[in-house]
Design an enzyme around this catalytic site. Structure first.
Site, PDB file in Angstrom:
ATOM      1  N   HIS A   1      20.933  62.684  79.172  1.00 19.98           N
ATOM      2  CA  HIS A   1      20.613  64.109  79.334  1.00 19.98           C
ATOM      3  C   HIS A   1      19.161  64.388  79.665  1.00 19.98           C
ATOM      4  O   HIS A   1      18.748  65.548  79.685  1.00 19.98           O
ATOM      5  CB  HIS A   1      20.947  64.895  78.065  1.00 19.98           C
ATOM      6  CG  HIS A   1      22.389  64.953  77.751  1.00 19.98           C
ATOM      7  ND1 HIS A   1      23.203  65.987  78.154  1.00 19.98           N
ATOM      8  CD2 HIS A   1      23.180  64.099  77.067  1.00 19.98           C
ATOM      9  CE1 HIS A   1      24.439  65.765  77.719  1.00 19.98           C
ATOM     10  NE2 HIS A   1      24.449  64.625  77.054  1.00 19.98           N
TER      11      HIS A   1
ATOM     12  N   LYS B   1      15.127  79.838  76.802  1.00 25.69           N
ATOM     13  CA  LYS B   1      15.425  78.410  76.686  1.00 25.69           C
ATOM     14  C   LYS B   1      14.419  77.827  75.720  1.00 25.69           C
ATOM     15  O   LYS B   1      13.468  78.511  75.335  1.00 25.69           O
ATOM     16  CB  LYS B   1      15.318  77.715  78.043  1.00 25.69           C
ATOM     17  CG  LYS B   1      14.003  78.028  78.791  1.00 25.69           C
ATOM     18  CD  LYS B   1      13.903  77.333  80.139  1.00 25.69           C
ATOM     19  CE  LYS B   1      14.671  78.013  81.233  1.00 25.69           C
ATOM     20  NZ  LYS B   1      15.828  77.257  81.687  1.00 25.69           N
ATOM     21  N   ARG B   2      14.604  76.547  75.318  1.00 30.13           N
ATOM     22  CA  ARG B   2      13.607  75.939  74.457  1.00 30.13           C
ATOM     23  C   ARG B   2      12.233  75.979  75.123  1.00 30.13           C
ATOM     24  O   ARG B   2      12.119  75.932  76.351  1.00 30.13           O
ATOM     25  CB  ARG B   2      13.987  74.490  74.145  1.00 30.13           C
ATOM     26  CG  ARG B   2      15.045  74.372  73.086  1.00 30.13           C
ATOM     27  CD  ARG B   2      14.634  75.054  71.798  1.00 30.13           C
ATOM     28  NE  ARG B   2      13.573  74.319  71.153  1.00 30.13           N
ATOM     29  CZ  ARG B   2      13.750  73.461  70.169  1.00 30.13           C
ATOM     30  NH1 ARG B   2      14.957  73.247  69.683  1.00 30.13           N
ATOM     31  NH2 ARG B   2      12.725  72.819  69.634  1.00 30.13           N
TER      32      ARG B   2
ATOM     33  N   LYS C   1       9.349  73.061  81.193  1.00 31.91           N
ATOM     34  CA  LYS C   1      10.132  74.243  81.569  1.00 31.91           C
ATOM     35  C   LYS C   1       9.231  75.375  82.086  1.00 31.91           C
ATOM     36  O   LYS C   1       9.700  76.357  82.641  1.00 31.91           O
ATOM     37  CB  LYS C   1      10.980  74.717  80.395  1.00 31.91           C
ATOM     38  CG  LYS C   1      12.049  73.698  79.966  1.00 31.91           C
ATOM     39  CD  LYS C   1      12.824  74.170  78.741  1.00 31.91           C
ATOM     40  CE  LYS C   1      13.729  73.103  78.140  1.00 31.91           C
ATOM     41  NZ  LYS C   1      14.999  72.920  78.875  1.00 31.91           N
TER      42      LYS C   1
ATOM     43  N   THR D   1      21.790  74.632  81.657  1.00 32.25           N
ATOM     44  CA  THR D   1      23.107  75.265  81.562  1.00 32.25           C
ATOM     45  C   THR D   1      22.943  76.774  81.417  1.00 32.25           C
ATOM     46  O   THR D   1      23.842  77.527  81.769  1.00 32.25           O
ATOM     47  CB  THR D   1      23.919  74.704  80.375  1.00 32.25           C
ATOM     48  OG1 THR D   1      23.069  74.645  79.224  1.00 32.25           O
ATOM     49  CG2 THR D   1      24.462  73.324  80.682  1.00 32.25           C
TER      50      THR D   1
ATOM     51  N   LYS E   1      24.953  80.323  82.965  1.00 26.31           N
ATOM     52  CA  LYS E   1      25.362  81.503  82.187  1.00 26.31           C
ATOM     53  C   LYS E   1      24.826  82.772  82.836  1.00 26.31           C
ATOM     54  O   LYS E   1      25.513  83.796  82.897  1.00 26.31           O
ATOM     55  CB  LYS E   1      24.893  81.366  80.730  1.00 26.31           C
ATOM     56  CG  LYS E   1      25.561  80.184  80.018  1.00 26.31           C
ATOM     57  CD  LYS E   1      24.852  79.753  78.733  1.00 26.31           C
ATOM     58  CE  LYS E   1      25.323  78.346  78.350  1.00 26.31           C
ATOM     59  NZ  LYS E   1      24.527  77.754  77.263  1.00 26.31           N
TER      60      LYS E   1
HETATM   61  C1  26W Z   1      15.260  62.103  70.203  1.00 26.79           C
HETATM   62  C2  26W Z   1      14.721  63.451  70.556  1.00 26.79           C
HETATM   63  C3  26W Z   1      15.580  64.141  71.543  1.00 26.79           C
HETATM   64  C4  26W Z   1      16.291  65.257  71.142  1.00 26.79           C
HETATM   65  C5  26W Z   1      17.092  65.900  72.046  1.00 26.79           C
HETATM   66  C6  26W Z   1      15.699  63.674  72.811  1.00 26.79           C
HETATM   67  C7  26W Z   1      16.496  64.317  73.709  1.00 26.79           C
HETATM   68  C8  26W Z   1      17.201  65.416  73.337  1.00 26.79           C
HETATM   69  C9  26W Z   1      18.134  66.088  74.285  1.00 26.79           C
HETATM   70  C10 26W Z   1      18.733  65.057  75.218  1.00 26.79           C
HETATM   71  C11 26W Z   1      17.457  67.155  75.021  1.00 26.79           C
HETATM   72  C12 26W Z   1      18.423  68.044  75.723  1.00 26.79           C
HETATM   73  O1  26W Z   1      18.999  68.935  75.126  1.00 26.79           O
HETATM   74  N1  26W Z   1      18.589  67.849  77.028  1.00 26.79           N
HETATM   75  C13 26W Z   1      19.238  68.837  77.835  1.00 26.79           C
HETATM   76  O2  26W Z   1      20.616  68.552  77.981  1.00 26.79           O
HETATM   77  C14 26W Z   1      21.275  69.582  78.679  1.00 26.79           C
HETATM   78  C15 26W Z   1      22.744  69.272  78.683  1.00 26.79           C
HETATM   79  O3  26W Z   1      23.009  68.190  79.504  1.00 26.79           O
HETATM   80  C16 26W Z   1      20.699  69.740  80.076  1.00 26.79           C
HETATM   81  O4  26W Z   1      21.326  70.837  80.689  1.00 26.79           O
HETATM   82  C17 26W Z   1      19.198  69.972  80.019  1.00 26.79           C
HETATM   83  O5  26W Z   1      18.651  69.973  81.321  1.00 26.79           O
HETATM   84  C18 26W Z   1      18.543  68.896  79.181  1.00 26.79           C
HETATM   85  O6  26W Z   1      17.168  69.181  78.986  1.00 26.79           O
END
Ligand code: 26W
Length: 834
Positions: free
Chosen positions: A363, A555-556, A561, A663, A667
């Site tokens: 992701h 968004k976060r 971003k 995503t 929306k």
């Molecule tokens: C280990 C720390 C950590 C925590 C969360 C690393 C990575 C994450 C996630 C992978 C971050 C995340 O939410 N990624 C998002 O995933 C969405 C669903 O696929 C995408 O639409 C976003 O672009 C992506 O940033």
């Protein structure tokens, strides 16, 4: 006789009302007039759960009978939001319940607002998991979500004096009427100790973990209701409980110590969701959380399979695990452990099963998100698991040596880049790729970047594993529930097929050319803007004009971003208006919503900056309300539903190549907002669907960004020196203009853009580089919006072209290409009409 309402739930209005009244009475010894809104929510929740339980049992019986292949969606995060409204929608009982409650003198919106969001996730990855569960149930596929029942979910955000303050999210404080505790499925999870090896009577090596600590994993099940099909799947989240081991009469000092530690371990393990998005912190407790829920889930998956089958070697025929990013990747080694140590499979047999069961989704390409556990920590906490990982690694290195023999001269380099265990670290992504039978990215561009850049070596070695699954969202929550006015309008024009087949929404295209339809559409948008304006007034005390352009970035908060680009542009516009008071300007409301990870300095400072800019601009009467800036506190799923429905402009402005998919962009589109974005993530595919004339695109391409990055970045000082307007905005960060003369408050933001010491650290996210192009794009938005006909046309076309972005399509692709699940249909029940 009451009106006939079509529901799959044998929905009996009188029974429902009686049930609510009865629940209020037995739960609280009150009648409905005396009950609080929260109490009525609980009563309604239980009444609906009662109705769901029958379907839940029927579904599970049918699965037992048909024995379809099922997927376990393993995820540290499920960002479910509220359940009540969504369950009613999927039971097709929303309108009936709304009317029943009215008859009881109760407003359904007030009752829905009583429910805390289940915020067991950070952002995109967790919400995607929630949308996937909705689609799996709606399409009739057997699926379990497997996760953690965090005591505290994503923190609540308060804004104090413009700064983010994190408040614990005690979401279980009252009671969750939808959950079901299942102590009979409790599992034991072991940590620490050491591994002893002995040889049994058959000459087999027996590996035993000794002197370990153990925690009970107790599952709670949440029903996942499919839309209109009677299917109810399960989200199983695990709670940790100490094992009963205190024998007060017989313990020595060592045992006492161990008992206390065990109890603390159980208490801590599920305490809180790590609020980091895209940033790996390497905390020991986080690895404990990962192994805790994975061990319990994998144990249950194997046991469940073996309850009705006799050969664990064939488990892959009926079971697949999807690993939601690398966070659940210990599942690979845990499955190997169970197969070898508990079922006595040989390594090769166990590996055959594991590599046919596990599949991995990536992701993010952000380097700082990659999970790399120090060997010391990993092997201390999970000694047997580490042995297995080491052996996987040893064999993988043999494969590398075979593929790139030493005479090629590149063997060492390949090992260095691809080994699972290297340089004192366990690399979870490498483990997931080597053991997984599928590796997928989440948008076409993202998958291409994985194949050609980030995971190039792995792609070269295992090209057949790589595939793309462009993300999607559920239209049931994000249109049908979130935007009832637009949902009804769509249904009036094209029927309601879109609810379960979003490709049908393209039938709306013709209405883009119809003047009356455009007016109806814009009128609905206006009413949704009024609804949001009321929310903003209530929560921010800021008055915004629903006739202004609602320009939204929610968004976060993350530097990639580029919320900073957005707010710098607002500062620039404000300067323009102040310098040219008579210039033409269409009123704009800039709306932000974002949580920053608690320890992420620049992100938190960006929130402060947005609020400081809001303070100055919103209170400057001289600009006649031409610009308003609003920061919506505590952005989460429930208020997101209001926000998407009310948006005109969807800000998707990440540095190209950095946003895997996004995503939120989908929306917004589904709700008729126009995308203002870079060619990044799924924006590329959005533009492809809707046509570039119906979106506004700007900025560097991902190739250009990657090129700069490979050549040491660029020098933002060139821009600072040559562009007066940008310079003025940047100077306002450090001359106290937005900080009551405190020149230091925003200094680190200024430095992040310009840091004169080294160019490669300066403006890593190309904010200044893209600024002019962004400003021009914003100008285009204004011209666009002023042309009412063109705008309305484009907005309708965005809705009409959103068909691809349903998670139903995404899930069907996972099923066809990766999971190969069997569809289950329940025998149709007669719909009652009491
Ligand atoms: C280990 C720390 C950590 C925590 C969360 C690393 C990575 C994450 C996630 C992978 C971050 C995340 O939410 N990624 C998002 O995933 C969405 C669903 O696929 C995408 O639409 C976003 O672009 C992506 O940033």
């Amino acid at each position: 006789m009451a009106k006939k309402v079509q529901t799959t739930l044998d929905f009996d209005r009188e029974l429902f009302k009686r049930s609510v009244l009865y629940n209020v009475k037995t739960l609280y010894r009150k009648n409905i007039e005396e009950a609080t809104d929260q109490e009525i929510f609980q009563a309604v929740g239980y009444a609906i759960k009662d109705a769901i339980v029958d379907h839940w049992m029927t579904t599970q019986k049918e699965y037992e009978k048909k024995d379809p292949k099922i997927v376990y969606y393993m995820s540290m995060e499920f960002l479910m939001g509220r359940a009540l409204g969504n369950n009613l929608i999927n039971l097709q009982a929303y309108k009936a319940v709304k009317e029943c409650l009215e008859e009881l003198g109760v407003d359904i919106n007030v009752i829905e607002d009583q429910e805390p969001d289940a915020a067991l996730g950070n952002g995109g990855l967790g919400r995607l998991a929630a949308c996937f569960l909705d689609s799996l149930a709606t399409l009739g596929y057997g699926a379990y979500g497997c996760g953690i029942r965090y005591r505290y979910g994503m923190f609540k955000q308060k804004i104090r004096d413009g700064f983010q303050v994190e408040v614990p999210d005690n979401w279980l404080a009252v009671n969750n009427p939808f959950e079901l505790r299942r102590p009979e499925y409790t599992k034991q999870v072991k940590f620490g100790g050491y591994v002893s090896v002995s040889v049994d009577e058959n000459g087999r090596n027996v590996f035993r973990q000794e002197n370990y600590q153990v925690v009970n994993a107790v599952p709670y099940d949440l029903p996942i209701v499919g839309y209109g099909n009677g299917i109810v799947n399960t989200l199983r989240i695990w709670d940790a409980q100490p094992v009963e081991c205190f024998q007060l009469d017989s313990f020595d000092k060592g045992e006492y110590q161990k008992a206390v530690e065990q109890e603390n371990l159980a208490r801590n393990i599920v305490e809180v969701l790590y609020p980091n998005d895209n940033h790996w912190a390497g905390k020991e407790l986080r690895l404990k959380q990962q192994y805790f829920f994975i061990s319990a889930s994998v144990q249950e998956a194997v046991e469940k399979y073996m309850r009705t089958h006799d050969d664990v070697r064939k488990m892959y025929e009926k079971v697949t695990f999807q690993l939601n990013d690398t966070h659940p990747t210990v599942a690979v080694a845990e499955l190997m452990r169970i197969l070898m140590d508990d079922y006595y499979l040989t390594w090769d047999e166990a590996w055959d099963v594991t590599t046919k069961v596990c599949a991995y989704t990536n992701h993010t390409i952000m380097a700082e998100a990659l999970e790399k556990w120090p060997i010391e920590l990993f092997s201390r906490l999970l000694p047997r698991i580490y042995q297995i990982v080491e052996e996987i690694n040893r064999r993988f290195i043999l494969d590398i040596e075979k593929k790139y023999p030493y005479e090629t001269g590149i063997t060492q380099e390949k090992i260095k880049k691809m080994a699972i265990v290297y340089d004192g670290q366990v690399k979870m992504a490498h483990l997931a790729i080597v053991a997984g039978y599928s590796v997928n990215g989440v948008a076409r561009l993202h998958t291409e970047i994985l194949k050609n850049q980030e995971l190039k070596d792995f792609y070269e070695m295992f090209p057949e594993k790589f595939n793309n699954k462009t993300n999607g969202i559920t239209q049931r929550r994000f249109l049908l529930h979130a935007n009832p006015l637009l949902a009804d309008w769509v249904t009036e024009h094209i029927g309601d097929d879109w609810i379960t087949d979003l490709s049908k929404i393209k039938k709306l295209k013709v209405y883009a050319n119809d003047e009356q339809c455009r007016q109806e559409f814009m009128n609905i948008k206006y009413r949704n803007k009024v609804r949001l304006a009321e929310y903003i007034m209530e929560h921010n005390g800021v008055e915004v004009d629903p006739r202004s352009i609602f320009d939204v970035q929610v968004k976060r908060l993350h530097e990639y971003k580029r919320q900073l680009l957005n707010i710098l542009h607002v500062m620039y516009l404000y300067n323009q208006i102040k310098e040219h008071p008579d210039m033409e300007f269409y009123p704009r409301t800039f709306i932000f919503g974002a949580k920053a990870a608690a320890g992420y300095k620049n992100a938190k400072l960006t929130i402060k900056l947005i609020n400081s800019v809001a303070d100055v601009i919103n209170n400057d009467e001289s600009i006649d309300g031409k610009i308003k800036v609003v920061f919506i506190e505590n952005y989460r799923v429930s208020n997101a539903e209001l926000i998407f429905a009310a948006s005109d402009v969807s800000e998707q402005i990440s540095t190209a190549s950095k946003e895997a998919s996004g995503t939120g962009n989908m929306k917004f589109m589904l709700n008729g907002a126009i995308t203002l974005g870079t060619m990044d993530g799924a924006n590329v595919e959005i533009v492809e669907e809707v046509g570039k004339e119906n979106a506004v695109i700007f900025g560097l391409s991902s190739d250009e960004v990657i090129n700069y990055e490979n050549n040491g970045g660029y020098d933002p000082m060139d821009i600072f020196n040559s562009d007066e307007d940008i310079r003025k905005v940047l100077m306002q960060l450090v001359n106290g203009f937005y900080s009551h003369n405190d020149t230091e408050l925003f200094r680190t933001l200024y430095n992040s853009l310009l840091n004169t010491e080294s160019t490669d650290k300066a403006d890593r996210y190309f904010i200044l580089k893209d600024f002019r192009s962004y400003a021009e794009a914003q100008k285009k938005i204004e011209e666009f919006y002023k042309d009412e006909e063109r705008w309305a046309k484009a907005a309708i076309l965005n809705v009409a072209c959103s068909g691809k972005f349903t998670s139903d399509r995404t899930i069907q692709e996972y099923v066809d290409d990766i999971w190969h699940l069997d569809k289950v249909k329940l025998p149709k029940k007669k719909v009652s009409d009491k």
